[in-house]
Design a protein around this motif. Structure first.
Motif, PDB file in Angstrom:
ATOM      1  N   GLU A   1     -21.958  16.656  12.828  1.00 38.18           N
ATOM      2  CA  GLU A   1     -23.171  15.817  13.129  1.00 38.18           C
ATOM      3  C   GLU A   1     -23.621  16.247  14.578  1.00 38.18           C
ATOM      4  O   GLU A   1     -24.792  16.170  14.868  1.00 38.18           O
ATOM      5  N   LEU A   2     -22.688  16.435  15.532  1.00 37.26           N
ATOM      6  CA  LEU A   2     -22.904  17.234  16.867  1.00 37.26           C
ATOM      7  C   LEU A   2     -23.973  18.349  16.825  1.00 37.26           C
ATOM      8  O   LEU A   2     -25.138  18.146  17.428  1.00 37.26           O
ATOM      9  N   PHE A   3     -23.774  19.113  15.682  1.00 31.44           N
ATOM     10  CA  PHE A   3     -24.474  20.400  15.657  1.00 31.44           C
ATOM     11  C   PHE A   3     -25.898  19.809  15.043  1.00 31.44           C
ATOM     12  O   PHE A   3     -26.818  20.550  15.360  1.00 31.44           O
ATOM     13  N   VAL A   4     -25.744  19.116  14.264  1.00 33.40           N
ATOM     14  CA  VAL A   4     -27.179  18.759  13.518  1.00 33.40           C
ATOM     15  C   VAL A   4     -28.053  17.950  14.583  1.00 33.40           C
ATOM     16  O   VAL A   4     -29.163  17.916  14.601  1.00 33.40           O
ATOM     17  N   GLU A   5     -27.579  16.955  15.263  1.00 37.16           N
ATOM     18  CA  GLU A   5     -27.994  16.364  16.347  1.00 37.16           C
ATOM     19  C   GLU A   5     -28.760  17.287  17.407  1.00 37.16           C
ATOM     20  O   GLU A   5     -29.969  17.203  17.900  1.00 37.16           O
ATOM     21  N   LEU A   6     -27.877  18.517  17.770  1.00 33.46           N
ATOM     22  CA  LEU A   6     -28.479  19.554  18.400  1.00 33.46           C
ATOM     23  C   LEU A   6     -29.635  20.374  18.036  1.00 33.46           C
ATOM     24  O   LEU A   6     -30.906  20.558  18.450  1.00 33.46           O
ATOM     25  N   TYR A   7     -29.616  20.541  16.767  1.00 33.60           N
ATOM     26  CA  TYR A   7     -30.723  21.045  16.018  1.00 33.60           C
ATOM     27  C   TYR A   7     -31.853  20.432  15.919  1.00 33.60           C
ATOM     28  O   TYR A   7     -33.093  20.569  16.220  1.00 33.60           O
TER      29      TYR A   7
END
Length: 697
Positions: free
Chosen positions: A136-142
């Motif tokens: 989820e951190l990665f998706v939020e960053l994207y």
């Protein structure tokens, strides 16, 4: 959680094949999503729901579980860690490369990718929650960068830092509770299955940990598979008996404890399996946990739990202080609150925890991290906050795992990376670990009796060692019943061979110089520490060309971000057999502190040897009370506890061949020689020179 997991997994698959961010970020997201999908495929292969293994959909991008099944374990291990090994120089995990490609965004995006590397371990542990929140951190960053691109705006670096900080902050309660539960409640992990039921004769089991497995771990396991069960049991018995004796000699009650944490390098499973049975006979249940794999959760350079040799020590060093991006006062207080709440929740289990039983390894060639301008480092404020957290966390821990009730033991063995003489060295280390402690106890008592008469000790180097140091000792009020030094036999610190004390700070001064020393896994060349009133007043070493880099190296790895540290221990190592082993095989650069401290006088900086136990009376085998248990800084523990402790204790040894003279000076000026020209000269200690003489002849 399953619904969130499915949604975020699908989104990462979309990111992997179709990117809607600025061109400069596309390669980063492709590389990171490739890794995430591979780690998730491993998780899908390993987890079970309603008795069936879930498969990644074959019609979607990324690795499927069937593809993972087709890989040999060692090939999968290499793929998972490729970004840290062969490809590191051209990987976004490398801050230098990330900054080169991504400019001002490089540091933070590299830090986030480094945190995501923990997905490998969590996949093998089948820890869905830990995997989910990082995806989820990665998706939020994207999403943040995609929105900026869609709006025709520049990405905001501060927003990215805030996103990462919020991730670390928001999950503190969960991560701290999981850590405490795993240690004190003994939450089952993959390692339990390996220790209790794996076929250790087939070294493929090593890959089931999910750690990077090199030839070192394989050869170590193969060697231990080749030796007799009798030899394995002897190693385990020395280890576990040292733990038991630690309670006996300190007059602590082992019967009120129920758990012991076993820490070990991967490859020692046969020894651990034997030790488990011996601890069980003592009434102790074992707990084991993985050494920190998350930069958010803990330090990576100092290993605890079980671990393999790092895939890339430069990576560990490059990201050791990524936490400075978000480690502010708010974060510190929240983390302490979360830690305290977790300890309170598991206070019953924590109260029954006896302490760690540690197997250390040595033999890996020295590694000096490359100094990089792109690496995040603490500044004055963040360094103070990190130090403050360590001290206050130690205070919290001591409330629930009381120092007067717990103990520990540490033993060390070589690994195959030590070289072609590995087997011979291993056998000699077993010999060192099982020396006659009665003989050493009696000889060491003679040294203690002599030094109890003195006011201070002088230590002077020779043959290029510039040490010229005066160490002030405690003054005895009742010499018939009291003593200054502890007589250390083979219990908590194996092997046998030292007498130690907490010296007085006032009056301790001079230069400590070591030509080469290996501390906490890192080498120091030409290390010089100047002491005034028992405190380090200046420091330097010769590891790097630039003065600034050398001073930063010491401050980060020896002073642990403190401006100064006191001398917390002065000791005299007496294990000349260990010294001969070191010289015979040229092991000076790899010998661990545990053994090296027994091969000459040593000095520890940071907390005293009796940290958090200053008010507990301790006795020597002769019945005398050890009264030198504090100094003027630890004496502040009640009035100003934050000033009393430093949360570190690092031993630094002068080897016998660099020691010109060590002698005590009495109040009346009388001199008592203990060591001259690297030889013990005090009457009754001559037997300590026999290993030296045999080796020289």
């Amino acid at each position: 959680m399953n619904e969130r997991y499915e949604l975020v997994f699908e989104r990462i698959q979309d990111i992997n094949r179709c990117q809607e961010v600025a061109e400069e970020f596309r390669d980063y997201f492709k590389n990171v999503s490739d890794y995430i999908l591979m780690a998730v495929a491993v998780f899908e292969k390993n987890r079970k729901v309603n008795g069936s293994i879930l498969e990644a959909s074959p019609d979607k991008d990324g690795f499927s579980s069937s593809e993972i099944n087709d890989l040999l374990k060692q090939d999968l291990n290499k793929k998972l860690y490729a970004g840290l090994t062969d490809k590191y120089n051209s990987s976004y995990l490398n801050p230098s490369y990330a900054v080169e490609k991504l400019g001002e965004y490089g540091q933070i995006l590299s830090a986030i990718y480094a945190e995501l590397q923990s997905l490998t371990a969590f996949a093998y542990e089948r820890n869905e929650e830990a995997i989910l929140i990082r995806m989820e951190l990665f998706v939020e960053l994207y999403g943040m960068l995609a929105n900026a691109y869609a709006d025709g705006e520049e990405a905001n670096r501060d927003y990215i830092i805030r996103l990462y900080g919020d991730f670390a902050y928001d999950y503190l309660s969960d991560t701290m509770e999981a850590s405490v539960r795993e240690l004190y409640a003994g939450e089952k992990t993959i390692a339990y299955d390996i220790i209790e039921s794996a076929d250790l004769s087939n070294t493929d089991y090593l890959y089931d940990y999910g750690e990077y497995i090199s030839d070192n771990e394989i050869k170590l396991a193969e060697y231990l598979n080749s030796v007799s069960q009798e030899k394995i049991d002897k190693m385990a018995e020395t280890f576990t008996e040292g733990y038991r004796l630690g309670f006996v000699t300190a007059r602590k009650d082992l019967s009120i404890k129920e758990t012991v944490e076993i820490r070990y390098p991967i490859g020692f499973e046969r020894v651990v399996r034997s030790a488990v049975g011996l601890f069980d006979k003592m009434g102790l249940r074992y707990v084991i946990r993985r050494s920190a794999v998350s930069f958010v959760n803990g330090r990576r350079l100092l290993k605890g739990g079980y671990f393999a040799e790092p895939a890339n020590k430069q990576f560990e060093s490059d990201h050791e202080y990524d936490k400075v991006l978000y480690f502010n006062r708010r974060f510190l207080e929240r983390k302490l609150e979360a830690y305290g709440n977790a300890l309170e929740k598991y206070k019953e289990e924590a109260g029954k925890f006896g302490g760690p039983a540690v197997i250390e390894s040595f033999g890996v060639p020295p590694f000096t991290p490359e100094s990089k301008k792109e690496v995040l480092k603490p500044d004055g404020e963040s360094g103070k906050l990190i130090s403050e957290f360590n001290v206050r966390a130690g205070e919290l821990l001591n409330k629930y795992v009381k120092g007067e009730e717990r103990s520990f033991t540490i033993i060390a063995f070589p690994t195959p990376e030590i070289g072609e003489n590995f087997k011979e060295i291993f056998d000699e280390v077993i010999k060192i670990n099982t020396l006659d402690y009665i003989k050493y106890r009696d000889i060491q008592q003679l040294i203690i009796d002599a030094l109890d008469k003195t006011e201070y000790v002088k230590i002077q180097g020779m043959d290029g060692n510039l040490t010229d140091l005066k160490v002030k000792l405690w003054k005895l009020a009742n010499p018939k019943a009291e003593t200054i030094f502890e007589n250390c036999v083979a219990d908590v610190n194996i092997p046998v061979g030292e007498v130690f004390t907490s010296p007085k700070l006032e009056g301790t001064e001079g230069l400590l110089h070591i030509k080469n020393v290996y501390l906490n896994g890192l080498p120091y060349k030409d290390l010089k520490l100047e002491l005034k009133e028992g405190m380090i007043s200046s420091y330097i070493c010769g590891n790097y060309k630039e003065l600034k880099d050398n001073k930063n190296y010491i401050k980060e790895n020896l002073l642990f971000q403190h401006e100064s540290l006191p001398i917390g221990e002065f000791a005299i190592g007496t294990n000349t057999t260990a010294y001969v082993l070191t010289k015979k095989y040229g092991l000076e650069s790899v010998m661990p502190i545990l053994i090296a401290e027994k091969t000459g006088p040593h000095f520890a900086f940071g907390d005293t040897c009796y940290s958090h136990e200053e008010d507990i009376m301790t006795y020597n085998p002769d019945g005398k009370a050890i009264v030198a248990r504090e100094n003027s800084i630890s004496a502040l523990r009640d009035s100003e506890p934050l000033k009393a402790y430093f949360g570190c204790h690092t031993d630094i040894t002068i080897p016998y061949d660099e020691l010109g003279r060590l002698y005590g000076v009495c109040e009346n000026g009388e001199i008592i020689d203990i060591i001259r020209d690297g030889r013990f000269v005090l009457k009754g200690t001559e037997a300590l020179n026999e290993p030296l003489d045999e080796w020289m002849n």
